[in-house]
Design an enzyme around this catalytic site. Structure first.
Site, PDB file in Angstrom:
ATOM      1  N   ASP A  15       9.238 -81.025 -43.221  1.00 44.29           N
ATOM      2  CA  ASP A  15      10.173 -79.475 -43.345  1.00 44.29           C
ATOM      3  C   ASP A  15       8.838 -78.294 -43.644  1.00 44.29           C
ATOM      4  OD1 ASP A  15      12.135 -80.953 -42.788  1.00 44.29           O
ATOM      5  OD2 ASP A  15      13.495 -79.929 -44.091  1.00 44.29           O
ATOM      6  N   LYS A 113      16.283 -83.060 -37.901  1.00 45.40           N
ATOM      7  CA  LYS A 113      17.454 -83.241 -38.943  1.00 45.40           C
ATOM      8  C   LYS A 113      17.960 -81.864 -38.956  1.00 45.40           C
ATOM      9  CE  LYS A 113      14.791 -82.713 -42.659  1.00 45.40           C
ATOM     10  NZ  LYS A 113      15.899 -81.561 -43.123  1.00 45.40           N
ATOM     11  N   CYS A 158      15.328 -80.564 -49.621  1.00 44.77           N
ATOM     12  CA  CYS A 158      15.318 -82.172 -48.197  1.00 44.77           C
ATOM     13  C   CYS A 158      13.831 -83.199 -48.888  1.00 44.77           C
ATOM     14  CB  CYS A 158      14.553 -81.157 -47.152  1.00 44.77           C
ATOM     15  SG  CYS A 158      15.797 -80.380 -46.659  1.00 44.77           S
TER      16      CYS A 158
HETATM   17  C1  VGL Z   1      16.220 -77.411 -46.552  1.00 45.91           C
HETATM   18  C2  VGL Z   1      18.269 -75.844 -46.891  1.00 45.91           C
HETATM   19  C3  VGL Z   1      18.602 -75.360 -46.091  1.00 45.91           C
HETATM   20  C4  VGL Z   1      15.089 -77.841 -46.930  1.00 45.91           C
HETATM   21  C5  VGL Z   1      16.778 -77.119 -45.142  1.00 45.91           C
HETATM   22  O1  VGL Z   1      14.550 -78.937 -46.161  1.00 45.91           O
HETATM   23  O2  VGL Z   1      14.908 -78.208 -47.948  1.00 45.91           O
HETATM   24  N1  VGL Z   1      16.866 -76.702 -47.589  1.00 45.91           N
HETATM   25  N2  VGL Z   1      17.706 -76.319 -44.608  1.00 45.91           N
END
Ligand code: VGL
Ligand code: ZN
Length: 210
Positions: A15, A113, A158
């Site tokens: 991410d 995701k 994540c």
């Molecule tokens: C994430 C919160 C919401 C992450 C993704 O990538 O850690 N955190 N969505």
């Protein structure tokens, strides 16, 4: 100790998207600082997989989709506690794109995701019900990839859940902590370090991998 990279190792870059970097909708402090580290690190790996948080508008994890709720509150949903987030990584938006300086041209797979409206997804392996698979475990197994090195955002969400699931699924796991940054809600960074240590998952530095 130096970890020698093998052909059966994969770097999983979690991410590294605009919304998780300064100026983004769910900015992780220092999130963009991981980019040069990951760019350098990735050149040492034969196999790299990227994940991309990829929510539809009105996703259930957004505070804005839960009347009367504020970002960073925790609610209870069918699969347990769920932190509510500001709207982030909405499909097709600038915020959902990878950081423009991220350079991993040889990445073999991008796994998206969080695209089911009713269920959030932190882990690269399972949605937050911890039973709906993303398909990544099957991909890694079919490709003969056995050890997963983790880097990216956010360390305490994540990256943490991806590490736990990878370990539970029987992969060897190493977290490259200086290639991660955390959100840190209610001491979640410290809780993550404790949990990884309980599971015997090592946290190392990028310099120790060659
Ligand atoms: C994430 C919160 C919401 C992450 C993704 O990538 O850690 N955190 N969505
Ligand atoms: Zn998300």
């Amino acid at each position: 100790m130096t970890d020698k990279i093998a052909d059966s190792d994969v770097l999983l870059v979690v991410d590294v998207q605009n919304d998780f970097c300064p100026g983004g909708n769910l900015a992780v402090p220092g999130g963009d600082e991981v980019v040069p580290t990951i760019n350098q690190l990735s050149t040492r790996f034969k196999h790299v997989v990227l994940t991309q948080d990829w929510h539809p508008t009105g996703h259930g994890s957004f505070a804005s989709a839960n009347p009367g709720r504020q970002p960073f509150e925790t609610i209870t949903v069918s699969y347990g506690p769920q932190v509510l987030w500001p709207d982030h990584c909405v499909q097709g938006t600038k915020g959902a794109e990878f950081h423009p300086a991220l350079q991993v041209p040889h990445a073999e797979l991008i796994i998206r995701k969080g695209y089911r409206r009713e269920i959030d997804s932190y882990s690269a392996f399972y949605e937050n019900d911890r039973t709906t698979p993303t398909g990544l475990a099957g991909y890694l197994r079919e490709r003969g990839l056995k050890r997963v090195f983790l880097a990216g955002l956010a360390f305490d969400f994540c990256v943490r859940y991806s590490a736990e699931d990878a370990s539970r699924l029987g992969f060897e796991v190493v977290v490259i902590e200086d290639a991660c940054r955390g959100i840190d809600i209610d001491a979640s960074v410290e809780a993550t370090r404790r949990r990884l240590s309980e599971l015997g998952i090592p946290c190392t530095g990028a310099h120790a991998i060659a």
